[in-house]
Design a protein around this motif. Sequence first.
Motif, PDB file in Angstrom:
ATOM      1  N   GLY A   1      25.806  59.701  61.748  1.00 27.56           N
ATOM      2  CA  GLY A   1      26.731  60.666  62.343  1.00 27.56           C
ATOM      3  C   GLY A   1      26.251  62.090  62.164  1.00 27.56           C
TER       4      GLY A   1
ATOM      5  N   VAL B   1      23.457  62.879  64.617  1.00 28.64           N
ATOM      6  CA  VAL B   1      23.898  63.032  65.999  1.00 28.64           C
ATOM      7  C   VAL B   1      24.378  64.460  66.276  1.00 28.64           C
ATOM      8  CG1 VAL B   1      25.671  62.284  67.642  1.00 28.64           C
ATOM      9  CG2 VAL B   1      24.470  60.602  66.279  1.00 28.64           C
ATOM     10  N   VAL B   2      24.971  65.101  65.267  1.00 30.68           N
ATOM     11  CA  VAL B   2      25.518  66.448  65.445  1.00 30.68           C
ATOM     12  C   VAL B   2      24.365  67.453  65.482  1.00 30.68           C
ATOM     13  CG1 VAL B   2      27.002  68.214  64.424  1.00 30.68           C
ATOM     14  CG2 VAL B   2      27.641  65.811  64.267  1.00 30.68           C
TER      15      VAL B   2
ATOM     16  N   GLY C   1      36.616  53.048  62.130  1.00 26.89           N
ATOM     17  CA  GLY C   1      35.924  52.495  63.289  1.00 26.89           C
ATOM     18  C   GLY C   1      36.058  50.988  63.392  1.00 26.89           C
TER      19      GLY C   1
ATOM     20  N   LEU D   1      28.766  51.976  67.536  1.00 23.03           N
ATOM     21  CA  LEU D   1      28.876  53.219  68.304  1.00 23.03           C
ATOM     22  C   LEU D   1      30.194  53.934  68.027  1.00 23.03           C
ATOM     23  CD1 LEU D   1      27.331  52.143  71.721  1.00 23.03           C
ATOM     24  CD2 LEU D   1      26.331  53.643  69.992  1.00 23.03           C
ATOM     25  N   VAL D   2      31.276  53.183  67.905  1.00 22.85           N
ATOM     26  CA  VAL D   2      32.575  53.785  67.579  1.00 22.85           C
ATOM     27  C   VAL D   2      32.507  54.422  66.193  1.00 22.85           C
ATOM     28  CG1 VAL D   2      34.995  53.235  67.050  1.00 22.85           C
ATOM     29  CG2 VAL D   2      33.913  52.268  69.077  1.00 22.85           C
ATOM     30  N   GLN D   3      31.935  53.728  65.230  1.00 24.09           N
ATOM     31  CA  GLN D   3      31.835  54.265  63.874  1.00 24.09           C
ATOM     32  C   GLN D   3      30.968  55.524  63.825  1.00 24.09           C
ATOM     33  OE1 GLN D   3      30.299  50.784  61.932  1.00 24.09           O
ATOM     34  NE2 GLN D   3      32.333  50.086  61.295  1.00 24.09           N
ATOM     35  N   ILE D   4      29.843  55.505  64.518  1.00 24.24           N
ATOM     36  CA  ILE D   4      28.947  56.668  64.513  1.00 24.24           C
ATOM     37  C   ILE D   4      29.606  57.852  65.212  1.00 24.24           C
ATOM     38  CG2 ILE D   4      26.734  57.549  65.372  1.00 24.24           C
ATOM     39  CD1 ILE D   4      25.626  54.681  64.874  1.00 24.24           C
ATOM     40  N   ALA D   5      30.317  57.594  66.308  1.00 24.55           N
ATOM     41  CA  ALA D   5      31.016  58.674  67.011  1.00 24.55           C
ATOM     42  C   ALA D   5      32.091  59.293  66.121  1.00 24.55           C
ATOM     43  CB  ALA D   5      31.624  58.148  68.305  1.00 24.55           C
ATOM     44  N   LEU D   6      32.818  58.460  65.404  1.00 24.60           N
ATOM     45  CA  LEU D   6      33.830  58.983  64.483  1.00 24.60           C
ATOM     46  C   LEU D   6      33.192  59.783  63.352  1.00 24.60           C
ATOM     47  CD1 LEU D   6      36.291  55.954  64.214  1.00 24.60           C
ATOM     48  CD2 LEU D   6      36.743  58.173  65.267  1.00 24.60           C
TER      49      LEU D   6
ATOM     50  N   ALA E   1      30.305  61.381  63.488  1.00 26.44           N
ATOM     51  CA  ALA E   1      29.807  62.632  64.065  1.00 26.44           C
ATOM     52  C   ALA E   1      30.951  63.632  64.245  1.00 26.44           C
ATOM     53  CB  ALA E   1      29.107  62.361  65.390  1.00 26.44           C
ATOM     54  N   ALA E   2      32.072  63.147  64.731  1.00 27.62           N
ATOM     55  CA  ALA E   2      33.237  64.025  64.901  1.00 27.62           C
ATOM     56  C   ALA E   2      33.725  64.543  63.549  1.00 27.62           C
ATOM     57  CB  ALA E   2      34.359  63.282  65.618  1.00 27.62           C
TER      58      ALA E   2
END
Length: 87
Positions: free
Chosen positions: A20, A23-24, A46, A67-72, A74-75
Amino acid sequence: MEISGIVSALVIGIVIGVLGRLVVPGRQRIGVLWTIAVGIVAAFVGTALAAALGVADTDGVDWIEWLVQIALAAAGVAALSRVKALR
């Protein structure tokens, strides 16, 4: 949940936090421990979100769950970095 499940969830949370953070874009103003904490929370949330959407248990690797876990994560990293930058 058994102890091995908890340990594996923590290890996966660390990996999720690091991914995460990668990604940022730009520099994040949070430390490694905050990154790990965000990753662990993102991994648990996630997984629950993926289970609610019905994509947690698939044949093979659960790519959508990852993908859901990584997006969370990153957010979470971006939000926490922004809060730290305001101080």
